[in-house]
Motif scaffolding. Structure first.
Motif, mmCIF file in Angstrom:
data_model
loop_
_atom_site.group_PDB
_atom_site.id
_atom_site.type_symbol
_atom_site.label_atom_id
_atom_site.label_comp_id
_atom_site.label_asym_id
_atom_site.label_seq_id
_atom_site.Cartn_x
_atom_site.Cartn_y
_atom_site.Cartn_z
ATOM 1 N N ALA A 1 0.724 -1.251 -0.033
ATOM 2 C CA ALA A 1 -0.107 0.083 0.157
ATOM 3 C C ALA A 1 0.859 0.978 -0.105
ATOM 4 N N SER A 2 1.911 1.187 0.568
ATOM 5 C CA SER A 2 2.746 2.470 0.886
ATOM 6 C C SER A 2 3.447 2.787 -0.465
ATOM 7 N N LEU A 3 3.804 1.576 -1.193
ATOM 8 C CA LEU A 3 4.744 1.537 -2.281
ATOM 9 C C LEU A 3 3.609 2.329 -3.448
ATOM 10 N N PHE A 4 2.476 2.017 -3.422
ATOM 11 C CA PHE A 4 1.572 2.715 -4.329
ATOM 12 C C PHE A 4 1.280 4.281 -3.921
ATOM 13 N N LEU A 5 1.062 4.617 -2.668
ATOM 14 C CA LEU A 5 0.599 5.606 -2.342
ATOM 15 C C LEU A 5 1.882 6.673 -2.042
ATOM 16 N N SER A 6 2.974 6.230 -1.730
ATOM 17 C CA SER A 6 4.043 6.973 -1.595
ATOM 18 C C SER A 6 5.322 6.590 -2.228
ATOM 19 N N PRO A 7 5.394 6.383 -3.553
ATOM 20 C CA PRO A 7 6.625 5.994 -4.050
ATOM 21 C C PRO A 7 7.810 6.844 -4.025
ATOM 22 N N ALA A 8 8.916 6.428 -4.392
ATOM 23 C CA ALA A 8 10.155 7.135 -4.168
ATOM 24 C C ALA A 8 10.162 7.965 -5.523
ATOM 25 N N GLY A 9 11.081 8.858 -5.443
ATOM 26 C CA GLY A 9 11.370 9.757 -6.891
ATOM 27 C C GLY A 9 10.075 10.464 -7.206
ATOM 28 N N GLU A 10 9.770 10.545 -8.496
ATOM 29 C CA GLU A 10 8.840 11.174 -8.939
ATOM 30 C C GLU A 10 7.655 10.483 -9.628
ATOM 31 N N ALA A 11 7.518 9.276 -9.097
ATOM 32 C CA ALA A 11 6.583 8.423 -9.553
ATOM 33 C C ALA A 11 5.092 8.870 -9.050
ATOM 34 N N ARG A 12 3.963 8.767 -9.667
ATOM 35 C CA ARG A 12 2.719 9.514 -9.328
ATOM 36 C C ARG A 12 2.310 8.367 -8.151
ATOM 37 N N PRO A 13 1.736 9.122 -7.158
ATOM 38 C CA PRO A 13 1.157 8.461 -5.903
ATOM 39 C C PRO A 13 -0.351 7.916 -6.321
ATOM 40 N N LEU A 14 -0.545 6.606 -5.946
ATOM 41 C CA LEU A 14 -1.900 6.229 -6.181
ATOM 42 C C LEU A 14 -2.607 5.910 -4.837
ATOM 43 N N PRO A 15 -4.029 6.148 -4.705
ATOM 44 C CA PRO A 15 -4.613 5.865 -3.511
ATOM 45 C C PRO A 15 -4.702 4.277 -2.992
ATOM 46 N N ALA A 16 -4.065 4.248 -1.811
ATOM 47 C CA ALA A 16 -3.903 2.950 -1.207
ATOM 48 C C ALA A 16 -3.662 2.802 0.155
ATOM 49 N N PHE A 17 -4.338 2.030 0.931
ATOM 50 C CA PHE A 17 -4.234 1.753 2.362
ATOM 51 C C PHE A 17 -4.193 0.327 2.752
ATOM 52 N N GLY A 18 -3.727 -0.176 3.927
ATOM 53 C CA GLY A 18 -3.498 -1.316 4.449
ATOM 54 C C GLY A 18 -4.743 -1.572 5.255
ATOM 55 N N LEU A 19 -5.394 -2.597 5.543
ATOM 56 C CA LEU A 19 -6.425 -2.855 6.368
ATOM 57 C C LEU A 19 -5.975 -3.117 7.649
ATOM 58 N N THR A 20 -4.760 -3.286 7.907
ATOM 59 C CA THR A 20 -4.309 -3.608 9.376
ATOM 60 C C THR A 20 -3.741 -2.553 9.975
ATOM 61 N N ASN A 21 -3.797 -1.360 9.243
ATOM 62 C CA ASN A 21 -2.985 -0.199 9.955
ATOM 63 C C ASN A 21 -3.868 0.173 11.387
ATOM 64 N N ASP A 22 -5.159 0.161 11.323
ATOM 65 C CA ASP A 22 -5.958 0.530 12.633
ATOM 66 C C ASP A 22 -5.999 -0.509 13.550
ATOM 67 N N ILE A 23 -5.293 -0.545 14.515
ATOM 68 C CA ILE A 23 -5.340 -1.654 15.523
ATOM 69 C C ILE A 23 -6.462 -1.766 16.298
ATOM 70 N N ALA A 24 -7.257 -0.431 16.410
ATOM 71 C CA ALA A 24 -8.514 -0.544 17.162
ATOM 72 C C ALA A 24 -9.692 -1.183 16.370
ATOM 73 N N VAL A 25 -9.430 -0.951 15.185
ATOM 74 C CA VAL A 25 -10.431 -1.454 14.328
ATOM 75 C C VAL A 25 -10.329 -2.983 14.372
ATOM 76 N N ILE A 26 -8.813 -3.352 14.142
ATOM 77 C CA ILE A 26 -8.721 -5.120 14.250
ATOM 78 C C ILE A 26 -9.130 -5.625 15.511
ATOM 79 N N THR A 27 -8.839 -4.964 16.658
ATOM 80 C CA THR A 27 -9.114 -5.764 17.924
ATOM 81 C C THR A 27 -10.710 -5.622 18.188
ATOM 82 N N ALA A 28 -11.381 -4.476 17.772
ATOM 83 C CA ALA A 28 -12.756 -4.381 17.833
ATOM 84 C C ALA A 28 -13.387 -5.437 17.185
#
Length: 233
Positions: free
Chosen positions: A97-124
């Motif tokens: 997800a971070s590769l697509f969202l925040s690529p190195a250099g001048e590559a275009r960013p694309l909207p992406a996120f990981g579904l394990t990022n929010d531990i409160a959601v996972i534990t709930a």
């Protein structure tokens, strides 16, 4: 005391796994022999990793292009990428997800996120509903028809990936799976549009190859998004 000392001595299986811990003890290899073993083991692992990557890319290169073009079409129309996995595959999903969202250099960013990022959601979700729902519930909440769902598993048998792919497919998301060995349960799903299987029983080799696969998929997707330079087949 002698009996107690004998019982605490490491077994041969432990000594063979960690010979450097017992250097200088009776029967242990010399430093030179130990370094030779380390070099041989390292070279063997590198060669195995290279051969596995070559096998996967020779078999799946056309399918990677097809998948990248399908992903590019979704991104071009405002789609987003949702990535998920367990354990080490969770880390890989976040990296993807971070590769697509925040690529190195001048590559275009694309909207992406990981579904394990929010531990409160996972534990709930795990506590209130069950661990098998931690990804499918998030796909149901966040997923839109033009989005992309990417799930990673080294075995292909992760119980919480199956309902996530099913939910994503029902909602019209493009589904992409990465699995290992023979693909496991993921290979049996009709809900996965593009599945890439790394044919190995080694978790380490599988994850190494999967990391290379999704980096290549990212690069091909960016190329496919460039209308002036379509992906060559």
């Amino acid at each position: 005391m002698k009996g107690a000392s004998d019982s605490s001595a490491p077994g041969e299986d432990v000594r063979s796994l960690y010979p450097f811990l017992y250097h200088g003890t009776s029967g242990s290899p010399t430093a030179a022999a130990l370094m030779a073993q380390v070099r041989e083991s390292t070279v063997d692992k590198v060669c195995a990793a290279i051969r596995l990557r070559e096998e996967v890319f020779e078999r799946d290169r056309r399918r990677l292009v097809d998948c990248a073009e399908a992903m590019a079409e979704r991104f071009a129309h405002g789609g987003r990428l949702l990535a998920f996995g367990n354990g080490g595959s969770s880390t890989d999903a976040q990296d993807l997800a971070s590769l697509f969202l925040s690529p190195a250099g001048e590559a275009r960013p694309l909207p992406a996120f990981g579904l394990t990022n929010d531990i409160a959601v996972i534990t709930a979700l795990s506590n209130d509903i069950g661990f098998n729902a931690v990804f499918s519930r998030q796909v149901a909440a966040f997923g839109r028809g033009g989005d992309i769902a990417v799930g990673l598993s080294t075995s292909g048998n992760s119980a919480n990936l199956v309902p996530a792919f099913e939910e994503a497919s029902r909602r019209g998301l493009l589904t992409v799976g990465f699995a290992g060995d023979d693909g496991g349960r993921m290979a049996e799903l009709e809900s996965i549009d593009h599945l890439f299987v790394v044919p190995s029983s080694s978790v380490h080799r599988i994850q190494e190859a999967q990391t290379t696969l999704y980096h290549v998929l990212w690069a091909l997707t960016l190329t496919a998004l460039d209308g002036e330079r379509p992906v060559k087949r």
